[in-house]
Write a protein that holds these residues in place. Sequence first.
Motif, mmCIF file in Angstrom:
data_model
loop_
_atom_site.group_PDB
_atom_site.id
_atom_site.type_symbol
_atom_site.label_atom_id
_atom_site.label_comp_id
_atom_site.label_asym_id
_atom_site.label_seq_id
_atom_site.Cartn_x
_atom_site.Cartn_y
_atom_site.Cartn_z
ATOM 1 N N GLU A 109 24.908 106.784 13.830
ATOM 2 C CA GLU A 109 23.608 107.373 13.516
ATOM 3 C C GLU A 109 22.965 106.822 12.248
ATOM 4 O OE1 GLU A 109 22.041 109.430 15.465
ATOM 5 O OE2 GLU A 109 23.648 109.804 16.910
ATOM 6 N N ASP A 110 23.761 106.281 11.336
ATOM 7 C CA ASP A 110 23.241 105.911 10.016
ATOM 8 C C ASP A 110 23.134 104.401 9.848
ATOM 9 O OD1 ASP A 110 22.471 105.725 7.406
ATOM 10 O OD2 ASP A 110 23.996 107.062 6.609
ATOM 11 N N PRO A 111 21.919 103.837 9.946
ATOM 12 C CA PRO A 111 21.740 102.390 9.776
ATOM 13 C C PRO A 111 21.739 101.945 8.319
ATOM 14 C CG PRO A 111 19.625 103.415 10.188
ATOM 15 C CD PRO A 111 20.652 104.519 10.248
ATOM 16 N N GLU A 112 21.791 102.895 7.387
ATOM 17 C CA GLU A 112 21.687 102.553 5.974
ATOM 18 C C GLU A 112 23.044 102.338 5.304
ATOM 19 O OE1 GLU A 112 19.316 105.417 3.972
ATOM 20 O OE2 GLU A 112 17.481 104.897 5.053
ATOM 21 N N LEU A 113 24.122 102.398 6.069
ATOM 22 C CA LEU A 113 25.432 102.133 5.480
ATOM 23 C C LEU A 113 25.546 100.645 5.170
ATOM 24 C CD1 LEU A 113 27.839 104.388 7.544
ATOM 25 C CD2 LEU A 113 27.296 104.564 5.136
ATOM 26 N N GLU A 114 25.770 100.337 3.913
ATOM 27 C CA GLU A 114 25.790 98.950 3.469
ATOM 28 C C GLU A 114 27.155 98.311 3.660
ATOM 29 O OE1 GLU A 114 24.528 96.405 -0.501
ATOM 30 O OE2 GLU A 114 25.100 98.504 -0.685
ATOM 31 N N LEU A 115 28.218 99.056 3.379
ATOM 32 C CA LEU A 115 29.547 98.454 3.379
ATOM 33 C C LEU A 115 30.601 99.504 3.707
ATOM 34 C CD1 LEU A 115 31.090 95.799 2.734
ATOM 35 C CD2 LEU A 115 31.312 96.619 0.392
ATOM 36 N N GLU A 148 42.744 96.359 10.844
ATOM 37 C CA GLU A 148 41.953 95.645 11.847
ATOM 38 C C GLU A 148 41.650 96.539 13.048
ATOM 39 O OE1 GLU A 148 40.466 92.834 11.939
ATOM 40 O OE2 GLU A 148 41.170 91.894 10.091
ATOM 41 N N LYS A 149 42.579 97.400 13.380
ATOM 42 C CA LYS A 149 42.351 98.313 14.499
ATOM 43 C C LYS A 149 41.203 99.268 14.189
ATOM 44 C CE LYS A 149 44.798 101.313 17.749
ATOM 45 N NZ LYS A 149 46.125 101.856 18.156
ATOM 46 N N VAL A 150 41.146 99.747 12.954
ATOM 47 C CA VAL A 150 40.033 100.610 12.555
ATOM 48 C C VAL A 150 38.730 99.814 12.554
ATOM 49 C CG1 VAL A 150 39.103 102.070 10.725
ATOM 50 C CG2 VAL A 150 41.555 102.059 11.180
ATOM 51 N N LYS A 151 38.793 98.577 12.063
ATOM 52 C CA LYS A 151 37.600 97.730 12.048
ATOM 53 C C LYS A 151 37.063 97.526 13.463
ATOM 54 C CE LYS A 151 35.946 93.123 10.734
ATOM 55 N NZ LYS A 151 36.308 91.836 10.086
ATOM 56 N N PRO A 162 27.870 96.226 12.208
ATOM 57 C CA PRO A 162 28.040 94.774 12.095
ATOM 58 C C PRO A 162 29.361 94.409 11.417
ATOM 59 C CG PRO A 162 25.823 95.413 11.450
ATOM 60 C CD PRO A 162 26.604 96.686 11.613
ATOM 61 N N GLU A 163 30.038 93.428 11.971
ATOM 62 C CA GLU A 163 31.346 93.035 11.465
ATOM 63 C C GLU A 163 31.295 92.619 10.002
ATOM 64 O OE1 GLU A 163 34.955 89.901 12.664
ATOM 65 O OE2 GLU A 163 33.215 90.170 13.962
ATOM 66 N N GLY A 164 30.198 91.973 9.602
ATOM 67 C CA GLY A 164 30.079 91.493 8.231
ATOM 68 C C GLY A 164 29.977 92.598 7.196
ATOM 69 N N ARG A 165 29.738 93.831 7.631
ATOM 70 C CA ARG A 165 29.634 94.950 6.694
ATOM 71 C C ARG A 165 30.952 95.701 6.544
ATOM 72 N NH1 ARG A 165 24.641 97.998 9.201
ATOM 73 N NH2 ARG A 165 25.429 99.710 7.907
ATOM 74 N N ILE A 166 32.003 95.169 7.130
ATOM 75 C CA ILE A 166 33.317 95.812 7.049
ATOM 76 C C ILE A 166 34.293 94.864 6.371
ATOM 77 C CG2 ILE A 166 35.191 96.885 8.335
ATOM 78 C CD1 ILE A 166 33.224 97.366 10.621
#
Length: 287
Positions: free
Chosen positions: A207-213, A238-241, A250-254
Motif C-alpha cells: 500500500e505504501d509507495p513512499e518506502l525508500e529502503l 534472501e527469503k524475506v527479500k 523494487p529489488e533495488g530498495r531492499i
Amino acid sequence: MKKCIVALMAILVLPASASIRHYAAKVEDSQWQLLNQSRLQCTLSHTIPGYGDALFTSQASKELNLEFELAMQRLPKQYGVAAVYSIPPSWMPGAMQKEIADMSIRKQFNGDLPEQAAWTILSELEKGYWPTIYYQDWHNPYDKVAVGLNASNFVRQYYAFSQCVANLLPFSFEDIAYSVLTYEKNSDEFTRQSKKKLNMIGEYLKEDPELELVLLDAYTDSYGGSWHNEQLSVRRAEKVKNYFTGMGVPEGRIEVTGHGERRHIAPNTNELSRAKNRRVVIRMDRL
C-alpha cells in the motif's frame, strides 16, 4: 420621534452585522470529495471558496482515529480561539444551533480539532446542519470571520469515506517500521508469530509507495559452524527479500546482510535464549 429612534437603531445595528465576513460554498456549488482512498489513509475534503479546505482524515492504526483540519489560504497572524457551532440552514425553521467545540488558533498553523469534535461535525453534516467556525479576524480588527461547511452533496461521499475508514489496515507504519522475526531451529522457516508479523509488513508494503529502503539483517545462534551459520543467515534474509519483491517492492530498495552467529542478543546456553538469536531484523525508511 419614534421613527427617528428606529432609524437610528438600524444604523447602529448595521455595522455589527456587516462586520462578519462569511465564507461558505453555495448550495449549488457545494462539493465533497474522497481523497487518498487507500488502506493507509482516507481523507474527506470540502472546498470553501475564497478561504481554503476542510479536511477529515483517518489513518491506518490499531485504533479508530479521525482528525479535522481547516486548511487556510491565509494562515493566522496571531494566537486565539475559534468557536465551532452547528448551524441549522434556513430551510430548517425552528431548529436550534448547537455548540460543538472551541478550536485553538495558532500563529502560522492551520486550525485542527481532535477526534470527538471531528466525528460530531460529521454527524451534524449528515443531519443537514452547517458546522460553522467563528473567530476574530487577525488581519482586520473590525471584522469577525464565519467559515461554514455546506452539507449539500455531503451524504454520498461521507458514506464512501466511512467505508474507506472501515477498510484501513489495523496497524500503522510505526508498528512495523522496526520488526524482529524469529526462526525455527536450524531452518529458514519462521515461527508462527513471525509469519503473522511478516504478513502484516507485506500488506503495508503493498500500500505504501513512499518506502525508500528496506534493510534486512539476519542472524543465527552459535550452533553449527561459522561458515554454515553465515550462509544460513543470508538464505534467511534472501527469503524475506523474495517475499517482499513478490509484493511489488523494487529489488533495488531492499538491502540484505547476513551476519551469521555474530551479535547475539541472548546467551546460547539453552533453547529458549538461542531462539532469540535466530532472527531477522527488518528496518524501513520513508521518503
